[in-house]
Scaffold this motif. Sequence first.
Motif, PDB file in Angstrom:
ATOM      1  N   SER A  17       1.507  -1.762   0.475  1.00  0.00           N
ATOM      2  CA  SER A  17      -0.233  -0.086  -0.404  1.00  0.00           C
ATOM      3  C   SER A  17       0.835   1.352  -0.230  1.00  0.00           C
ATOM      4  O   SER A  17       0.265   2.389  -0.651  1.00  0.00           O
ATOM      5  N   ASP A 163      -9.168  -6.071   8.172  1.00  0.00           N
ATOM      6  CA  ASP A 163      -9.524  -6.108   6.686  1.00  0.00           C
ATOM      7  C   ASP A 163      -8.953  -7.948   7.167  1.00  0.00           C
ATOM      8  O   ASP A 163      -9.698  -8.815   6.495  1.00  0.00           O
ATOM      9  N   GLU A 188     -14.020   0.047   4.590  1.00  0.00           N
ATOM     10  CA  GLU A 188     -15.175  -0.294   3.585  1.00  0.00           C
ATOM     11  C   GLU A 188     -14.669   1.047   2.395  1.00  0.00           C
ATOM     12  O   GLU A 188     -14.767   1.288   1.533  1.00  0.00           O
ATOM     13  N   ASN A 191     -11.091   2.118   1.771  1.00  0.00           N
ATOM     14  CA  ASN A 191     -11.204   0.594   1.137  1.00  0.00           C
ATOM     15  C   ASN A 191     -11.301   1.606  -0.324  1.00  0.00           C
ATOM     16  O   ASN A 191     -10.980   1.522  -1.537  1.00  0.00           O
ATOM     17  N   ALA A 192     -12.322   2.557  -0.832  1.00  0.00           N
ATOM     18  CA  ALA A 192     -13.037   2.580  -1.579  1.00  0.00           C
ATOM     19  C   ALA A 192     -12.264   4.347  -1.681  1.00  0.00           C
ATOM     20  O   ALA A 192     -12.360   4.551  -3.212  1.00  0.00           O
ATOM     21  N   ALA A 195      -6.721   4.214  -3.717  1.00  0.00           N
ATOM     22  CA  ALA A 195      -6.659   3.160  -4.890  1.00  0.00           C
ATOM     23  C   ALA A 195      -5.255   2.321  -4.016  1.00  0.00           C
ATOM     24  O   ALA A 195      -5.416   1.390  -4.523  1.00  0.00           O
ATOM     25  N   ASN A 198      -7.505  -0.331  -2.243  1.00  0.00           N
ATOM     26  CA  ASN A 198      -8.408  -1.191  -2.954  1.00  0.00           C
ATOM     27  C   ASN A 198      -7.558  -2.034  -4.245  1.00  0.00           C
ATOM     28  O   ASN A 198      -7.476  -3.137  -4.069  1.00  0.00           O
ATOM     29  N   GLU A 199      -5.794  -1.211  -4.477  1.00  0.00           N
ATOM     30  CA  GLU A 199      -5.155  -2.078  -5.113  1.00  0.00           C
ATOM     31  C   GLU A 199      -4.681  -3.468  -4.400  1.00  0.00           C
ATOM     32  O   GLU A 199      -4.724  -4.834  -4.797  1.00  0.00           O
ATOM     33  N   TYR A 201      -6.371  -5.502  -1.547  1.00  0.00           N
ATOM     34  CA  TYR A 201      -7.368  -5.532  -1.099  1.00  0.00           C
ATOM     35  C   TYR A 201      -7.012  -7.626  -1.197  1.00  0.00           C
ATOM     36  O   TYR A 201      -6.254  -8.168  -1.711  1.00  0.00           O
TER      37      TYR A 201
END
Length: 203
Positions: A17, A163, A188, A191-192, A195, A198-199, A201
Amino acid sequence: MKLWYSDSSPYARKVRSVMYYHQLQNQIELLQATSGMDKHSPHNQDNPLGRLPALQMENGEWLYNSSLIAEYLDHLGSQPSLYGSGEQRWQILRLHYLADGVLENELSTIPEKRLRPHSEWWLERHQQIFQRTEQSLIAIQQSIDLFGEALNIGTLNAVCAIDFLLFRKDWTYATNHSTMASLKSWVEKMNARYACLNETYPK
């Protein structure tokens, strides 16, 4: 540079991340280990600890600890530092290492749950870890209230930890924790919004 990692490792996710946040992915070759426990896995050949993630720097030397690797990549990056400054830096690091501690506690019991029959589990220890995670998640909730949805190494690592608990809920019993519904809603949103989270996860 080369980074050995696992898709399911929360420690590797933290590092990846930070890499995506600083847009360093073109400078780092990602090498996925299929099993961190396999002594024949290539990541063990130059990695005396045998842990994931492990980063080989351009000079050939290795960094082994996820917190050290994350700070090194933050040092290399051109985006604003994830570590903050002044008094806030200590609040950020407090949350970061609180999340790390939750992971260390939980991961200490998972191999036993995965590989040993239930009759051989150290149940008293498992209950102790659950209670410690319960109290730690309350403290994490209080800490993230200071930051909202701002991204720093503390909130980033908290997302990785929460997570992971949910990803491995069959072994962590994450949904039984009193603050998990609120924390799940927060991760959530994170993560939204970002990026870099999100990338990476967990899979």
